[in-house]
Scaffold this motif. Structure first.
Motif, short mmCIF file in Angstrom:
data_model
loop_
_atom_site.label_atom_id
_atom_site.label_comp_id
_atom_site.label_asym_id
_atom_site.label_seq_id
_atom_site.Cartn_x
_atom_site.Cartn_y
_atom_site.Cartn_z
N GLY A 136 0.80 -1.22 0.00
CA GLY A 136 0.00 0.00 0.00
C GLY A 136 0.83 1.26 0.00
O GLY A 136 0.35 2.33 -0.39
N GLN A 137 2.09 1.15 0.44
CA GLN A 137 3.00 2.29 0.44
C GLN A 137 3.94 2.28 -0.77
O GLN A 137 4.93 3.01 -0.80
CB GLN A 137 3.82 2.31 1.73
CG GLN A 137 2.99 2.46 2.99
CD GLN A 137 2.12 3.70 2.96
OE1 GLN A 137 2.61 4.80 2.71
NE2 GLN A 137 0.82 3.53 3.19
N GLY A 138 3.62 1.43 -1.75
CA GLY A 138 4.37 1.43 -2.99
C GLY A 138 5.53 0.47 -3.06
O GLY A 138 6.32 0.51 -4.01
N VAL A 139 5.67 -0.41 -2.07
CA VAL A 139 6.75 -1.41 -2.10
C VAL A 139 6.25 -2.61 -2.89
O VAL A 139 5.26 -3.25 -2.52
CB VAL A 139 7.16 -1.85 -0.68
CG1 VAL A 139 8.28 -2.89 -0.75
CG2 VAL A 139 7.60 -0.64 0.14
N ALA A 140 6.93 -2.92 -3.98
CA ALA A 140 6.49 -4.02 -4.84
C ALA A 140 7.02 -5.35 -4.33
O ALA A 140 7.97 -5.42 -3.55
CB ALA A 140 6.98 -3.78 -6.27
N ASP A 141 6.38 -6.41 -4.79
CA ASP A 141 6.89 -7.76 -4.51
C ASP A 141 8.02 -8.07 -5.48
O ASP A 141 8.04 -7.54 -6.60
CB ASP A 141 5.77 -8.79 -4.67
CG ASP A 141 4.96 -8.97 -3.39
OD1 ASP A 141 5.58 -8.94 -2.31
OD2 ASP A 141 3.74 -9.12 -3.48
#
Length: 222
Positions: A136-141
């Protein structure tokens, strides 16, 4: 209007842990817990769904605490594991009030397979919540999932250290932060040694002779 029952939730938890240690988890009933706490079964079920949840349902939703911790720790350029640390700090502040009570609770859990399984499920759910908050804070998998799982591993080890630390010099937050720092140190250390299969493949590649390229045939004169 029902009569006021001060700290009913805490009294039920204390009574349950006492009985679980005295009689065993399986031999203790909800009626036993309510009676020991001086409350009714109806009051018990207003606070807990069953006797197992007495050990796992806290007064505050830990998932809300984790989500809020990630959001409030978010800054431009902050590493995902730093966001995880902020979330775990908030959870530690919630849990580190009474070490002896936590020890007694853990003693009950460690003695019963069904409770250990429930604790593992709870930890996995916490990791999922952190990973979702990171996304949700823009950290991708895979960074979000890896950071969440690594953070929960550090939390688990830090919790175990805190439970057995009789020095009194470090609180739960200190132990968990120390484990997170150790994890970062491991990630920045020397590369892991190669497996035998990898080493054999590398040696074979290095020792295999290099064949000369065939010389081009001279063309016939026109």
């Amino acid at each position: 209007m029902g009569r006021w029952e001060p700290d009913a939730r805490g009294r039920l938890m204390a009574a349950a842990v006492e009985l679980f240690l005295e009689r065993g988890y399986d031999a203790t009933t909800v009626a036993d817990i309510a009676d020991r706490a001086g409350l009714t079964e109806r009051t018990f079920f207003r606070h807990y769904g069953d006797k197992r949840e007495v050990l796992f349902a806290g007064p505050v939703d830990v998932h809300d605490v984790l989500r809020t911790g990630v959001v409030t720790s978010t800054r431009p350029g902050v590493a995902p594991l730093t966001l995880v640390a902020g979330a775990l700090d908030a959870v530690c502040a919630l849990l580190q009030g009474d070490r002896e009570r936590s020890r007694r609770r853990q003693q009950v859990i460690d003695a019963h397979d069904v409770l250990r399984e429930r604790e593992l499920i709870k930890l996995a759910a916490m990791a999922d919540t952190i990973a979702q908050a990171l996304r949700g804070q823009g950290v991708a998998d895979p960074a979000a999932s890896l950071a969440a799982e690594a953070g929960l591993a550090a939390f688990k080890v830090g919790w175990e250290q805190w439970m057995t630390d009789d020095s009194g010099g470090r609180d739960l937050t200190d132990h968990v932060r120390g484990c997170l720092d150790g994890l970062v140190g491991l990630a920045g250390g020397s590369p892991a040694p190669q497996s035998p299969t990898q080493a054999q493949a590398t040696t074979k590649t290095r020792t295999q002779p290099v064949k000369d390229s065939p010389r081009p045939r001279e063309g016939r004169p026109a």
